[in-house]
Every structure is written in structure tokens, then in C-alpha cells.
Design a protein around this motif. Structure first.
Motif, PDB file in Angstrom:
ATOM      1  N   MET A 174      44.156  45.062  40.230  1.00 21.62           N
ATOM      2  CA  MET A 174      45.011  46.134  40.730  1.00 21.62           C
ATOM      3  C   MET A 174      44.772  47.377  39.871  1.00 21.62           C
ATOM      4  SD  MET A 174      49.154  46.283  40.975  1.00 21.62           S
ATOM      5  CE  MET A 174      49.343  45.653  39.345  1.00 21.62           C
ATOM      6  N   THR A 175      44.753  48.502  40.524  1.00 22.11           N
ATOM      7  CA  THR A 175      44.562  49.756  39.820  1.00 22.11           C
ATOM      8  C   THR A 175      45.727  50.685  40.121  1.00 22.11           C
ATOM      9  OG1 THR A 175      43.406  50.817  41.649  1.00 22.11           O
ATOM     10  CG2 THR A 175      42.052  49.523  40.107  1.00 22.11           C
ATOM     11  N   THR A 234      45.805  51.765  43.652  1.00 27.45           N
ATOM     12  CA  THR A 234      46.414  50.845  44.616  1.00 27.45           C
ATOM     13  C   THR A 234      47.915  51.051  44.666  1.00 27.45           C
ATOM     14  OG1 THR A 234      44.693  49.212  44.157  1.00 27.45           O
ATOM     15  CG2 THR A 234      46.663  48.422  45.264  1.00 27.45           C
ATOM     16  N   LEU A 235      48.537  51.234  43.512  1.00 25.01           N
ATOM     17  CA  LEU A 235      49.990  51.383  43.451  1.00 25.01           C
ATOM     18  C   LEU A 235      50.501  52.551  44.274  1.00 25.01           C
ATOM     19  CD1 LEU A 235      50.586  50.660  39.675  1.00 25.01           C
ATOM     20  CD2 LEU A 235      51.232  49.211  41.601  1.00 25.01           C
ATOM     21  N   SER A 239      51.816  47.045  47.187  1.00 21.81           N
ATOM     22  CA  SER A 239      51.239  47.937  46.179  1.00 21.81           C
ATOM     23  C   SER A 239      50.444  47.192  45.115  1.00 21.81           C
ATOM     24  CB  SER A 239      52.340  48.772  45.520  1.00 21.81           C
ATOM     25  OG  SER A 239      53.253  47.924  44.850  1.00 21.81           O
ATOM     26  N   ASN A 240      50.546  45.867  45.051  1.00 14.79           N
ATOM     27  CA  ASN A 240      49.808  45.094  44.047  1.00 14.79           C
ATOM     28  C   ASN A 240      48.467  44.579  44.566  1.00 14.79           C
ATOM     29  OD1 ASN A 240      50.628  43.091  45.789  1.00 14.79           O
ATOM     30  ND2 ASN A 240      51.720  41.884  44.265  1.00 14.79           N
ATOM     31  N   GLY A 241      48.028  45.087  45.736  1.00 18.52           N
ATOM     32  CA  GLY A 241      46.742  44.674  46.290  1.00 18.52           C
ATOM     33  C   GLY A 241      46.808  43.396  47.104  1.00 18.52           C
ATOM     34  N   ARG A 242      48.000  42.924  47.415  1.00 19.30           N
ATOM     35  CA  ARG A 242      48.197  41.731  48.243  1.00 19.30           C
ATOM     36  C   ARG A 242      48.749  42.158  49.597  1.00 19.30           C
ATOM     37  NH1 ARG A 242      46.584  36.845  47.056  1.00 19.30           N
ATOM     38  NH2 ARG A 242      48.455  35.921  47.945  1.00 19.30           N
ATOM     39  N   ARG A 268      44.639  38.954  49.590  1.00 18.76           N
ATOM     40  CA  ARG A 268      44.449  40.229  48.894  1.00 18.76           C
ATOM     41  C   ARG A 268      43.670  41.179  49.785  1.00 18.76           C
ATOM     42  NH1 ARG A 268      39.497  41.119  46.273  1.00 18.76           N
ATOM     43  NH2 ARG A 268      38.065  39.353  46.421  1.00 18.76           N
TER      44      ARG A 268
END
Length: 83
Positions: free
Chosen positions: A1-2, A5-6, A27-30, A45
Motif C-alpha cells: 500500500m502506498t 492508494t490511500l 483505501s488499503n489496496g483491497r 487486492r
């Protein structure tokens, strides 16, 4: 996660016009996909590069899609951002 992404503008709920298929891009890439009354039918993901999205389901299934003019085209489906 970057950090990207958030705060990515595509994070949120996307759904078909009839509301039957719903993708929650977290927001955590999921992601969490619901189908009809079946909540969390698919989870996994995702990564977004530009306007392209790649999905990796926890079961090993892969898929992709593209965002065009605020609409998500994914695996033959058209999803709109839930307002």
C-alpha cells in the motif's frame, strides 16, 4: 500500500446500474465485491495504474478493467460510482 492508494480518487463504492454487483475499493489496496444479496462474494487486492485497474482475488482469479469518463468497465460489466 502506498500513500497514493490511500487518497486515490477511485477509492469507494462502484456498482452496476441495477445495484446487483457492487465493488468496494478500499483505501488499503483491497476490494470487497458483493453480488445480489451475497455480501463479500469476492475479496482480494487491486492496483490502479492511470485509469487501468488489475484485480487479484484471494482464490487466485484475476481480472482487470478501465475507468473511462467516471465509469468502470470491468469484465463485461459497467459500474458507476455510488453517490
Amino acid at each position: 500500500m502506498t500513500a497514493a492508494t490511500l487518497s486515490h480518487p477511485y477509492v469507494g463504492m462502484w456498482e452496476t446500474a441495477d445495484g446487483r454487483v457492487r465493488h468496494q475499493l478500499l483505501s488499503n489496496g483491497r476490494y470487497d465485491e458483493a453480488r445480489g444479496r451475497r455480501e463479500s462474494a469476492y475479496q482480494g487486492r487491486y492496483e490502479v495504474s492511470g485509469d487501468h485497474i488489475e484485480y487479484w482475488d484471494d482464490t487466485g482469479f484475476t481480472a482487470n478493467g478501465d475507468f473511462v469518463d467516471g465509469v468502470l468497465y470491468h469484465a463485461g460489466m459497467v459500474l458507476y460510482r455510488r453517490r
